[in-house]
Design a protein around this motif. Structure first.
Motif, PDB file in Angstrom:
ATOM      1  N   ALA A 199     -58.648 -25.313   8.632  1.00  0.00           N
ATOM      2  CA  ALA A 199     -58.814 -25.923   7.298  1.00  0.00           C
ATOM      3  C   ALA A 199     -57.699 -26.996   7.043  1.00  0.00           C
ATOM      4  CB  ALA A 199     -58.972 -24.903   6.161  1.00  0.00           C
ATOM      5  N   PHE A 200     -56.619 -26.502   7.573  1.00  0.00           N
ATOM      6  CA  PHE A 200     -55.353 -27.469   7.442  1.00  0.00           C
ATOM      7  C   PHE A 200     -55.430 -28.802   8.202  1.00  0.00           C
ATOM      8  CE2 PHE A 200     -51.344 -28.529   9.449  1.00  0.00           C
ATOM      9  CZ  PHE A 200     -50.483 -28.770   8.109  1.00  0.00           C
ATOM     10  N   LYS A 201     -55.728 -28.506   9.576  1.00  0.00           N
ATOM     11  CA  LYS A 201     -56.066 -29.545  10.398  1.00  0.00           C
ATOM     12  C   LYS A 201     -57.128 -30.604   9.864  1.00  0.00           C
ATOM     13  CE  LYS A 201     -54.281 -27.154  14.265  1.00  0.00           C
ATOM     14  NZ  LYS A 201     -54.482 -26.730  15.668  1.00  0.00           N
ATOM     15  N   ASP A 202     -58.470 -30.150   9.275  1.00  0.00           N
ATOM     16  CA  ASP A 202     -59.162 -30.904   9.090  1.00  0.00           C
ATOM     17  C   ASP A 202     -58.781 -31.809   7.797  1.00  0.00           C
ATOM     18  OD1 ASP A 202     -61.147 -29.988  10.561  1.00  0.00           O
ATOM     19  OD2 ASP A 202     -62.108 -28.668   9.085  1.00  0.00           O
ATOM     20  N   VAL A 203     -57.995 -31.150   6.977  1.00  0.00           N
ATOM     21  CA  VAL A 203     -57.641 -32.156   5.907  1.00  0.00           C
ATOM     22  C   VAL A 203     -56.212 -33.024   6.126  1.00  0.00           C
ATOM     23  CG1 VAL A 203     -56.161 -32.253   3.446  1.00  0.00           C
ATOM     24  CG2 VAL A 203     -58.147 -30.448   4.234  1.00  0.00           C
ATOM     25  N   ALA A 204     -55.314 -32.495   7.040  1.00  0.00           N
ATOM     26  CA  ALA A 204     -54.111 -33.096   7.519  1.00  0.00           C
ATOM     27  C   ALA A 204     -54.447 -34.287   8.475  1.00  0.00           C
ATOM     28  CB  ALA A 204     -53.150 -32.251   8.342  1.00  0.00           C
ATOM     29  N   SER A 205     -55.664 -34.324   9.290  1.00  0.00           N
ATOM     30  CA  SER A 205     -56.235 -35.331  10.111  1.00  0.00           C
ATOM     31  C   SER A 205     -56.707 -36.452   9.355  1.00  0.00           C
ATOM     32  CB  SER A 205     -56.951 -34.678  11.059  1.00  0.00           C
ATOM     33  OG  SER A 205     -58.202 -34.008  10.526  1.00  0.00           O
ATOM     34  N   GLY A 206     -57.264 -36.172   8.192  1.00  0.00           N
ATOM     35  CA  GLY A 206     -57.729 -37.240   7.437  1.00  0.00           C
ATOM     36  C   GLY A 206     -59.529 -37.209   7.462  1.00  0.00           C
ATOM     37  N   GLU A 207     -59.707 -36.073   8.112  1.00  0.00           N
ATOM     38  CA  GLU A 207     -61.322 -35.994   8.315  1.00  0.00           C
ATOM     39  C   GLU A 207     -61.951 -35.477   6.978  1.00  0.00           C
ATOM     40  OE1 GLU A 207     -64.368 -33.444  11.158  1.00  0.00           O
ATOM     41  OE2 GLU A 207     -62.582 -33.576  11.687  1.00  0.00           O
ATOM     42  N   VAL A 208     -61.235 -34.937   6.126  1.00  0.00           N
ATOM     43  CA  VAL A 208     -61.947 -34.255   4.887  1.00  0.00           C
ATOM     44  C   VAL A 208     -60.884 -34.187   3.852  1.00  0.00           C
ATOM     45  CG1 VAL A 208     -63.519 -32.982   6.178  1.00  0.00           C
ATOM     46  CG2 VAL A 208     -61.616 -31.807   5.342  1.00  0.00           C
ATOM     47  N   GLU A 209     -61.278 -34.308   2.471  1.00  0.00           N
ATOM     48  CA  GLU A 209     -60.710 -34.096   1.551  1.00  0.00           C
ATOM     49  C   GLU A 209     -60.315 -32.703   0.852  1.00  0.00           C
ATOM     50  OE1 GLU A 209     -58.803 -36.931   0.546  1.00  0.00           O
ATOM     51  OE2 GLU A 209     -59.780 -37.726   2.227  1.00  0.00           O
ATOM     52  N   LEU A 210     -61.284 -31.852   1.264  1.00  0.00           N
ATOM     53  CA  LEU A 210     -61.174 -30.495   0.645  1.00  0.00           C
ATOM     54  C   LEU A 210     -61.864 -29.592   1.730  1.00  0.00           C
ATOM     55  CD1 LEU A 210     -60.627 -28.668  -1.655  1.00  0.00           C
ATOM     56  CD2 LEU A 210     -62.942 -29.424  -2.627  1.00  0.00           C
ATOM     57  N   SER A 211     -61.212 -28.614   2.136  1.00  0.00           N
ATOM     58  CA  SER A 211     -61.738 -27.447   3.195  1.00  0.00           C
ATOM     59  C   SER A 211     -61.231 -26.092   2.587  1.00  0.00           C
ATOM     60  CB  SER A 211     -61.116 -27.758   4.372  1.00  0.00           C
ATOM     61  OG  SER A 211     -61.630 -26.810   5.432  1.00  0.00           O
ATOM     62  N   MET A 212     -62.070 -25.140   3.001  1.00  0.00           N
ATOM     63  CA  MET A 212     -62.098 -23.833   2.707  1.00  0.00           C
ATOM     64  C   MET A 212     -61.828 -22.810   4.037  1.00  0.00           C
ATOM     65  SD  MET A 212     -65.121 -21.088   1.222  1.00  0.00           S
ATOM     66  CE  MET A 212     -65.351 -21.247   3.010  1.00  0.00           C
ATOM     67  N   ALA A 213     -60.805 -21.954   3.751  1.00  0.00           N
ATOM     68  CA  ALA A 213     -60.680 -20.968   4.798  1.00  0.00           C
ATOM     69  C   ALA A 213     -60.848 -19.676   4.129  1.00  0.00           C
ATOM     70  CB  ALA A 213     -59.491 -20.827   5.367  1.00  0.00           C
ATOM     71  N   MET A 214     -61.787 -18.644   4.629  1.00  0.00           N
ATOM     72  CA  MET A 214     -62.289 -17.670   3.940  1.00  0.00           C
ATOM     73  C   MET A 214     -62.534 -16.326   5.221  1.00  0.00           C
ATOM     74  SD  MET A 214     -63.552 -15.938   1.351  1.00  0.00           S
ATOM     75  CE  MET A 214     -63.974 -17.145   0.321  1.00  0.00           C
ATOM     76  N   GLY A 215     -61.751 -15.040   4.688  1.00  0.00           N
ATOM     77  CA  GLY A 215     -61.862 -13.964   5.552  1.00  0.00           C
ATOM     78  C   GLY A 215     -62.409 -12.714   4.826  1.00  0.00           C
ATOM     79  N   VAL A 216     -63.134 -12.257   5.673  1.00  0.00           N
ATOM     80  CA  VAL A 216     -64.005 -10.859   5.144  1.00  0.00           C
ATOM     81  C   VAL A 216     -64.116  -9.996   6.082  1.00  0.00           C
ATOM     82  CG1 VAL A 216     -66.247 -10.177   4.077  1.00  0.00           C
ATOM     83  CG2 VAL A 216     -65.423 -12.593   3.674  1.00  0.00           C
ATOM     84  N   GLU A 217     -63.699  -8.772   5.825  1.00  0.00           N
ATOM     85  CA  GLU A 217     -63.727  -7.709   6.844  1.00  0.00           C
ATOM     86  C   GLU A 217     -63.996  -6.301   6.110  1.00  0.00           C
ATOM     87  OE1 GLU A 217     -64.273  -7.243  10.204  1.00  0.00           O
ATOM     88  OE2 GLU A 217     -62.159  -8.600  10.342  1.00  0.00           O
ATOM     89  N   LYS A 218     -65.024  -5.485   6.830  1.00  0.00           N
ATOM     90  CA  LYS A 218     -64.920  -4.027   6.773  1.00  0.00           C
ATOM     91  C   LYS A 218     -64.835  -3.445   7.948  1.00  0.00           C
ATOM     92  CE  LYS A 218     -68.583  -2.560   4.215  1.00  0.00           C
ATOM     93  NZ  LYS A 218     -67.891  -1.939   3.128  1.00  0.00           N
ATOM     94  N   THR A 219     -63.794  -2.596   7.834  1.00  0.00           N
ATOM     95  CA  THR A 219     -63.269  -1.359   8.792  1.00  0.00           C
ATOM     96  C   THR A 219     -63.442  -0.067   8.622  1.00  0.00           C
ATOM     97  OG1 THR A 219     -61.017  -1.205   8.250  1.00  0.00           O
ATOM     98  CG2 THR A 219     -61.580  -3.204   9.605  1.00  0.00           C
ATOM     99  N   PHE A 220     -63.889   0.348   7.379  1.00  0.00           N
ATOM    100  CA  PHE A 220     -64.068   1.503   6.879  1.00  0.00           C
ATOM    101  C   PHE A 220     -65.421   2.020   7.118  1.00  0.00           C
ATOM    102  CE2 PHE A 220     -64.880   4.945   3.409  1.00  0.00           C
ATOM    103  CZ  PHE A 220     -64.173   5.953   4.051  1.00  0.00           C
ATOM    104  N   VAL A 221     -65.932   2.964   7.830  1.00  0.00           N
ATOM    105  CA  VAL A 221     -67.234   3.313   8.194  1.00  0.00           C
ATOM    106  C   VAL A 221     -67.278   4.872   7.973  1.00  0.00           C
ATOM    107  CG1 VAL A 221     -69.221   3.198   9.581  1.00  0.00           C
ATOM    108  CG2 VAL A 221     -67.213   1.656   9.998  1.00  0.00           C
ATOM    109  N   PRO A 222     -67.568   5.546   6.800  1.00  0.00           N
ATOM    110  CA  PRO A 222     -67.899   6.724   6.496  1.00  0.00           C
ATOM    111  C   PRO A 222     -68.676   7.610   7.442  1.00  0.00           C
ATOM    112  CG  PRO A 222     -68.169   5.537   4.506  1.00  0.00           C
ATOM    113  CD  PRO A 222     -68.294   4.625   5.642  1.00  0.00           C
ATOM    114  N   GLY A 223     -68.095   8.553   8.120  1.00  0.00           N
ATOM    115  CA  GLY A 223     -68.621   9.638   8.982  1.00  0.00           C
ATOM    116  C   GLY A 223     -68.984   8.827  10.411  1.00  0.00           C
ATOM    117  N   ASP A 224     -68.263   7.860  10.625  1.00  0.00           N
ATOM    118  CA  ASP A 224     -68.672   6.987  11.858  1.00  0.00           C
ATOM    119  C   ASP A 224     -67.179   6.524  12.529  1.00  0.00           C
ATOM    120  OD1 ASP A 224     -69.488   5.753  14.153  1.00  0.00           O
ATOM    121  OD2 ASP A 224     -71.103   4.806  13.089  1.00  0.00           O
TER     122      ASP A 224
END
Length: 418
Positions: A101-126
């Motif tokens: 996202a940083f490079k997209d904006v720094a390069s001038g390609e876009v004006e607004l970009s998003m970075a999103m991280g999502v995770e699940k590592t807890f699996v009950p009983g597995d």
């Protein structure tokens, strides 16, 4: 390259959330991100970068970000036709997304970009599914290479490498490095316990931390052994969560209301590096990324007011303080023992609680670090606020290549008036 600013940063609370799915976590983080940026919708977002490691173990092996954002597009909260880039780099995935996202904006390609991280590592009983998620962070194509490497290194570290179904190779390799550091520099297990105790105290002040209780150094040492010198209280837990960041150009920022401009945080420098099989006494990849980030920011370790670093184990905090240039080799244990890394100390480290207390949903971790630092630099951290914080550093590593992580990112953030 243009200046790049953070105008929105948000993290969910981290914890074991078996009833909360990936799409629900995404929605919570994204709507929180919009609210933090003062936006009703993401209408101006031009690119998205989505970080995740383990969704394939839940059956979604491809187009993960697109799947998680489809309901948000349907509800008019995320714009149609925006390209979403899926990023995976082990525990460094989230900062890789921020880098895109940083490079997209720094390069001038876009004006607004998003970075999103999502995770699940807890699996009950597995437990096997959780294990599968983490085993992807080391070479599964040629495992004999790293087994032989660790076996040889174990003789040098005076800690034999053990491998088996009841062990985790990641904790064992951190423990080997800790034993080597202790033998070479006189670092003590008690100093590692002080780092863990300090982060549990910081975490007790963070309403979004997975563990919100204090643990004394003696209690850390008395906890269940994982791999000497590491005990359970020194190791990051498994859990679930999400975090995101919105970055924009100076032109975009100038068009926002004053209350948005006043909370903007500049990304002064951001750099990445890659891991390799190295000797135990050879500097790690984070030292390379840090030197690049300092150079790009025109700053030095002496300019940094606080740090969020990747303490997958509490020994990592000692090690990374040296790699990031805050301590000479072999001195980090004494630095921590002197209280320098506590709130009120010379260099507060992991005011969020760090991975050992805040939690470590791997694909979200790096962006949660950035969210914590943005909160600190905005002077909105409440009881855990670092006085007069102006410049901060985040270090996020992931995967394993020998004693290096496979990838590492270092970001330096600054208040607009810094």
């Amino acid at each position: 390259m243009r200046d790049v600013y953070i105008i929105g940063a948000f993290s969910t609370a981290f914890g074991k959330k078996p009833e909360t799915g990936f799409k629900a976590l995404t929605r919570e983080a994204y709507t929180g991100l919009l609210a933090d940026a003062g936006l009703e919708t993401g209408a101006g977002i031009e690119t998205g970068w989505f970080s995740n490691c383990g969704m394939g173990s839940w059956g979604q092996r491809n187009i993960r970000g697109q799947v998680c954002f489809t309901p948000l597009v349907r509800d008019g909260l995320f714009p149609e036709r925006v390209p979403m880039v899926n990023v995976e780099g082990g525990c460094a995935s989230a900062m890789m997304a921020l880098s895109g996202a940083f490079k997209d904006v720094a390069s001038g390609e876009v004006e607004l970009s998003m970075a999103m991280g999502v995770e699940k590592t807890f699996v009950p009983g597995d437990a096997e599914r959780t294990k599968e998620i983490f085993e992807g962070g080391i070479d599964q194509m040629d495992p004999d290479e790293w087994r032989q490497y660790y076996a040889a290194a174990g003789e040098t570290a005076n800690k034999p490498f053990e491998y088996g179904p009841d062990r985790t190779v990641f904790m064992d390799t951190y423990a080997m490095q800790a034993c080597y550091h202790m033998a070479k520099w006189g670092t003590t297990q008690h100093q590692i316990a002080i780092a863990a105790s300090k982060n549990h105290w910081h975490g007790s002040l963070n309403p979004k931390a997975q563990y919100r209780f204090e643990v004394s150094p003696d209690e850390v040492l008395a906890d269940r052994p994982v791999s000497f010198p590491l005990t359970r209280s020194m190791c990051a837990p498994i859990g679930d969560g999400a975090a995101g960041v919105l970055v924009c150009s100076k032109d975009y920022l100038d068009g926002q209301p004053a209350h948005i401009r006043d909370r903007a945080i500049r990304i002064a420098g951001l750099a990445m590096s890659g891991g390799k099989y190295r000797d135990l006494d050879e500097p790690g990849l984070s030292s390379v990324a840090a030197k690049k980030a300092y150079a790009r920011a025109g700053l030095s370790p002496a300019d940094i007011d606080l740090v969020e670093l990747h303490d997958a184990t509490s020994f990592c905090e000692l090690y990374q303080l040296e790699m990031l240039g805050f301590c000479e080799p072999g001195t980090s244990g004494r630095f921590i023992e002197a209280g320098e890394t506590r709130l009120g100390g010379r260099l507060p480290v992991n005011t969020s609680g760090g991975l050992v207390s805040k939690g470590h949903p791997v694909g979200a971790t790096g962006l949660s670090m950035v969210s914590e630092l943005a909160t600190q630099l905005r002077h909105e951290a409440g009881d855990r606020q670092v006085a007069d914080a102006k410049i901060a550093l985040a270090e996020n590593g992931g995967g394993v290549v020998g004693f290096d992580e496979a990838a590492c990112a270092v970001a330096i953030l600054a208040r607009a008036d810094a």
